[in-house]
Design an enzyme around this catalytic site. Structure first.
Site, short mmCIF file in Angstrom:
data_model
loop_
_atom_site.label_atom_id
_atom_site.label_comp_id
_atom_site.label_asym_id
_atom_site.label_seq_id
_atom_site.Cartn_x
_atom_site.Cartn_y
_atom_site.Cartn_z
N LYS A 23 -10.63 -2.87 -3.30
CA LYS A 23 -11.28 -1.58 -3.54
C LYS A 23 -10.33 -0.61 -4.24
O LYS A 23 -10.77 0.33 -4.87
CB LYS A 23 -11.84 -0.99 -2.25
CG LYS A 23 -10.83 -0.69 -1.17
CD LYS A 23 -11.52 -0.05 0.02
CE LYS A 23 -10.59 0.15 1.19
NZ LYS A 23 -10.16 -1.09 1.84
N LYS A 66 -5.73 -9.77 -6.33
CA LYS A 66 -6.94 -9.97 -5.52
C LYS A 66 -7.95 -8.87 -5.83
O LYS A 66 -7.56 -7.75 -6.17
CB LYS A 66 -6.60 -10.01 -4.03
CG LYS A 66 -6.32 -8.67 -3.38
CD LYS A 66 -6.42 -8.72 -1.86
CE LYS A 66 -6.27 -7.30 -1.29
NZ LYS A 66 -6.54 -7.16 0.11
N LYS A 125 0.83 -1.21 0.00
CA LYS A 125 0.00 0.00 0.00
C LYS A 125 0.86 1.26 0.00
O LYS A 125 0.55 2.23 -0.68
CB LYS A 125 -0.94 0.02 1.21
CG LYS A 125 -2.10 -0.94 1.07
CD LYS A 125 -3.17 -0.70 2.12
CE LYS A 125 -4.25 -1.76 2.01
NZ LYS A 125 -5.29 -1.61 3.03
N1 AQP Z 1 -10.22 -10.37 -2.74
C1 AQP Z 1 -10.50 -10.87 -1.54
N2 AQP Z 1 -10.75 -12.18 -1.39
C2 AQP Z 1 -11.04 -12.70 -0.16
N3 AQP Z 1 -11.12 -11.95 0.95
C3 AQP Z 1 -10.90 -10.63 0.85
N4 AQP Z 1 -10.91 -9.62 1.75
C4 AQP Z 1 -10.62 -8.47 1.12
N5 AQP Z 1 -10.39 -8.69 -0.18
C5 AQP Z 1 -10.57 -10.02 -0.39
C6 AQP Z 1 -11.23 -9.79 3.18
O1 AQP Z 1 -12.23 -8.86 3.52
C7 AQP Z 1 -12.11 -8.56 4.91
C8 AQP Z 1 -12.30 -7.10 5.15
O2 AQP Z 1 -11.16 -6.44 4.71
P1 AQP Z 1 -10.88 -4.92 4.92
O3 AQP Z 1 -12.00 -4.19 5.49
O4 AQP Z 1 -9.54 -4.78 5.53
O5 AQP Z 1 -10.81 -4.53 3.45
P2 AQP Z 1 -9.53 -4.46 2.66
O6 AQP Z 1 -8.63 -5.63 2.87
O7 AQP Z 1 -8.99 -3.11 2.91
O8 AQP Z 1 -10.19 -4.58 1.29
P3 AQP Z 1 -9.39 -4.36 0.04
O9 AQP Z 1 -10.35 -4.14 -1.03
O10 AQP Z 1 -8.44 -5.47 -0.08
O11 AQP Z 1 -8.67 -2.99 0.34
P4 AQP Z 1 -7.31 -2.45 -0.21
O12 AQP Z 1 -7.52 -2.20 -1.64
O13 AQP Z 1 -7.14 -1.20 0.60
O14 AQP Z 1 -6.29 -3.52 0.07
C9 AQP Z 1 -10.76 -9.11 5.36
O15 AQP Z 1 -10.96 -10.27 6.12
C10 AQP Z 1 -10.07 -9.45 4.08
O16 AQP Z 1 -9.21 -10.56 4.23
#
Ligand code: AQP
Length: 332
Positions: free
Chosen positions: A198, A195, A112
């Site tokens: 967002k 993966k 990130k």
């Molecule tokens: N692609 C994915 N497949 C399976 N599980 C996923 N999670 C996120 N992406 C995937 C799971 O969602 C939960 C909540 O995660 P979060 O609120 O921390 O969201 P995040 O990880 O910030 O979501 P993003 O989209 O992955 O954000 P960025 O782009 O900022 O990295 C967690 O349990 C996570 O494992």
């Protein structure tokens, strides 16, 4: 009953399909068999800049989606992280127990911060995993249902819990990750090597649950596959098709083998058209239920207030024990 704890960020407004299949879906199942604590992690959200009005609104939207997904406040504890001040308090303790090098090895931070550039990266983003450690340890959770991307953070939690217990006496339960293999990682529809996230390169690869169902159907129909024509699960050589099969299987309950049989001799277009329909059938009632909760913010806020009260009772007890073990003079 064993205890589980997990959290989700309110950052984007809508949850995406990866959040749902990788995490939230398991949360719903686990509330039946476990003493479950689930939270909207707004403290984590401010590790990147947030607009205050949006953050407030997105926090309610996140809670509404969790209820729409099937969390039942009678069967689990649902709350907002900032309503329980012990999270920030224990995080400080855990910060002081973590080595700088140890924190620097967290791959999610490296990814990130590389995307954002050093000057735009906050120290909060660096210590994000340590706040997560506190989140988990406060509730003495046995298991943490998350996607594969969180495995390293759960390892850090185990290390720090063991370190604290060794130095100051047994205080924290050592948690284990709870990661379902099939949905551990949902991939981007346009780039099945990444993966679903967002912060995806292109919005076309990301299914947001609250988007117009027609738009989500379109994204499924234009998902990247491969030049072969066989519909078969092979994550290594056919990541796009395999991702579609995983999504299809999880949303409908049909096994991958059943789907392979159903689509034998058929074209990718047939699979995509059917999955697009499955997607619409899933997101449409989900959106409607979410909206119903949002239309009644008083009820929503009171569910969250009750959740925070239940969570705080547990968190305060753990923090008091940790403070005592550390040698902090009790406040009279
Ligand atoms: N692609 C994915 N497949 C399976 N599980 C996923 N999670 C996120 N992406 C995937 C799971 O969602 C939960 C909540 O995660 P979060 O609120 O921390 O969201 P995040 O990880 O910030 O979501 P993003 O989209 O992955 O954000 P960025 O782009 O900022 O990295 C967690 O349990 C996570 O494992």
């Amino acid at each position: 009953r064993p205890r589980v704890l997990s959290g989700i960020q309110p950052t984007a407004g809508s949850f995406h399909l990866g959040n749902y299949l990788g995490a939230v879906r398991q949360w719903v199942a686990l509330q039946e068999s476990h003493d479950a604590f689930y939270m909207v992690v707004d403290l984590h959200a401010i590790t990147v800049p947030q607009d205050p009005a949006e953050l407030r609104s997105n926090t309610r939207i996140a809670a509404a989606q969790l209820l729409a997904a099937g969390l039942d406040p009678e069967r689990c504890t649902l709350f907002v992280q900032s309503h329980v001040p012990e999270h920030a308090q224990l995080a400080w303790v855990m910060n002081c127990l973590t080595g700088f090098g140890e924190a620097s090895r967290m791959t999610q931070f490296k990814d990130k911060s590389a995307k954002q550039g050093a000057d735009r990266t906050s120290v909060g983003l660096f210590t994000y995993p340590i706040l997560q450690v506190a989140d988990i340890l406060l509730y003495q959770a046995h298991q943490v249902p998350v996607g594969e991307d969180q495995r390293q953070h759960i390892e850090l939690t185990r290390d720090l819990a063991e370190r604290f217990n060794t130095r100051y006496g047994d205080t924290f339960t050592i948690p284990a990750p709870y990661i379902l293999k099939e949905t551990a990682k949902i991939y981007d529809l346009q780039d099945p090597s990444a993966k679903m996230s967002k912060s995806a390169a292109s919005p076309k690869g990301l299914i947001n649950l609250l988007d117009d169902p027609k738009a989500s159907a379109k994204k499924v129909k234009s998902a990247v596959t491969d030049t072969d024509t066989v519909i078969r699960y092979d994550a290594e050589n056919k990541p796009g098709v395999s991702n579609l099969l995983t999504i299809y299987s999880t949303l409908t309950g049909a096994s991958i083998a059943e789907l392979e049989q159903k689509y034998e001799g058929k074209m990718y277009g047939a699979l995509k058209t059917d999955l697009a329909e499955v997607m619409v059938d899933f997101v449409t009632p989900f959106r409607d239920r979410t909206q119903e909760y949002l239309d009644d913010p008083e009820t929503l806020d009171s569910i969250l207030a009750k959740g925070a009260e239940k969570a705080r009772a547990v968190a305060a007890e753990t923090l008091a024990t940790a403070y005592d073990r550390l040698g902090f003079l009790p406040a009279k």
